[in-house]
Design a protein around this motif. Structure first.
Motif, PDB file in Angstrom:
ATOM      1  N   HIS A 146       0.840  -1.206   0.000  1.00 32.83           N
ATOM      2  CA  HIS A 146       0.000   0.000   0.000  1.00 32.83           C
ATOM      3  C   HIS A 146       0.874   1.255   0.000  1.00 32.83           C
ATOM      4  O   HIS A 146       0.578   2.231  -0.702  1.00 32.83           O
ATOM      5  N   LYS A 149       2.348   1.622  -3.535  1.00 33.92           N
ATOM      6  CA  LYS A 149       1.346   2.065  -4.513  1.00 33.92           C
ATOM      7  C   LYS A 149       1.019   3.540  -4.362  1.00 33.92           C
ATOM      8  O   LYS A 149       0.830   4.262  -5.352  1.00 33.92           O
ATOM      9  N   ASN A 150       0.972   4.013  -3.119  1.00 33.46           N
ATOM     10  CA  ASN A 150       0.567   5.396  -2.857  1.00 33.46           C
ATOM     11  C   ASN A 150       1.739   6.334  -2.570  1.00 33.46           C
ATOM     12  O   ASN A 150       1.526   7.500  -2.232  1.00 33.46           O
TER      13      ASN A 150
END
Length: 277
Positions: A146, A149-150
């Motif tokens: 996560h 991805k961010n």
């Protein structure tokens, strides 16, 4: 001399000490409960840093109202259908879930530290000694994914007795699995900060807890791999009194910073700002 006696009706009730005082687990000093809570479970007499659960850690570090949990529903598997003299692993895991209100030994999510967004994973020693099982590793890996991805910094707060041997090789595999996820962050230049708290031992200390771009701990924290007695019997030598303490590891280059608990949030914020997040 009956005036020396007091009837039961006139007995003065004194509040129980458990309602007013907290004895320090280290120096036994009695501390007002209110002061103990206000100081985040740090003794004002000897500076002992008591253990905190995951909810307390999040309250300490994450801005109020900003935390959002992710991957909450992941729960322990039982790949070996493990049973010992004290019962089945599945029953022990169910009991830990009921006792703590957690589904695993780590809580993962997103939040902000003084306005700066992060992904955070917080281990909880109350859940089977904060042990590293298959689903623990999966949650930590998904947290890293996560963050990747961010493009957000990843903070992992460790508190663990090590690998969860009820799962055998599946547990040990999490050491490589979590480090692989963190390596991908490193390749993309995304900060990974590791906070090692008391205790951080076994397979956790030998994997993701020690590979931070910055490794931070608190005063007096126990950090190591094998137990002190095991090492002494193996090498047939007496170890230093402060062996495997935060201070010993700082002196020998395994830790970058020792930070007082009430300074942790500010320190993390400053580091994140320095990293340009």
């Amino acid at each position: 001399m009956s005036w020396f006696n007091r009837s039961k009706k006139t007995q003065i009730e004194v509040p129980g000490t458990e309602d007013t005082w907290i004895p320090c687990p280290s120096c036994s000093a009695h501390i007002f409960k209110e002061e103990w809570v206000k100081s985040w479970r740090v003794c004002p007499q000897c500076n002992y840093h008591d253990r905190m659960n995951s909810a307390e850690r999040l309250e300490l570090l994450i801005d109020n109202g900003s935390f959002k949990e992710i991957n909450k529903d992941i729960t322990p598997g039982d790949p070996l259908a493990f049973v010992d003299g004290k019962g089945s692993y599945s029953a022990k895991a169910a009991a830990a879930r009921k006792k703590t209100g957690l589904n695993e030994s780590v809580v993962t999510g997103t939040g902000k530290i003084k306005g700066l967004p992060v992904v955070i994973a917080v281990m909880d020693f109350r859940f089977m000694g904060g042990s590293l099982g298959g689903s623990t590793g999966q949650k930590i890996l998904l947290g890293a994914t996560h963050a990747l991805k961010n493009k957000l910094p990843y903070i992992v707060i460790s508190a663990s007795g090590g690998a969860r041997m009820h799962e055998g090789i599946v547990s040990l595999m999490q050491m490589a699995k979590t480090c692989a996820g963190i390596a991908r962050l490193n390749q993309e230049g995304i900060p990974y900060i590791s906070l090692l708290t008391d205790p951080t031992t076994g397979g956790v200390s030998a994997s993701y807890a020690m590979v931070g771009d910055l490794n931070i701990t608190e005063p007096g924290a126990l950090i190591g791999f094998a137990g002190r007695r095991v090492i002494e019997e193996t090498i047939n030598e007496k170890l230093p009194d402060d062996f495997q303490t935060a201070e010993y590891l700082l002196e020998h280059g395994f830790i970058d910073l020792i930070v007082q608990r009430d300074k942790l949030k500010t320190t993390l914020h400053d580091v994140l700002q320095y990293c340009g997040t």
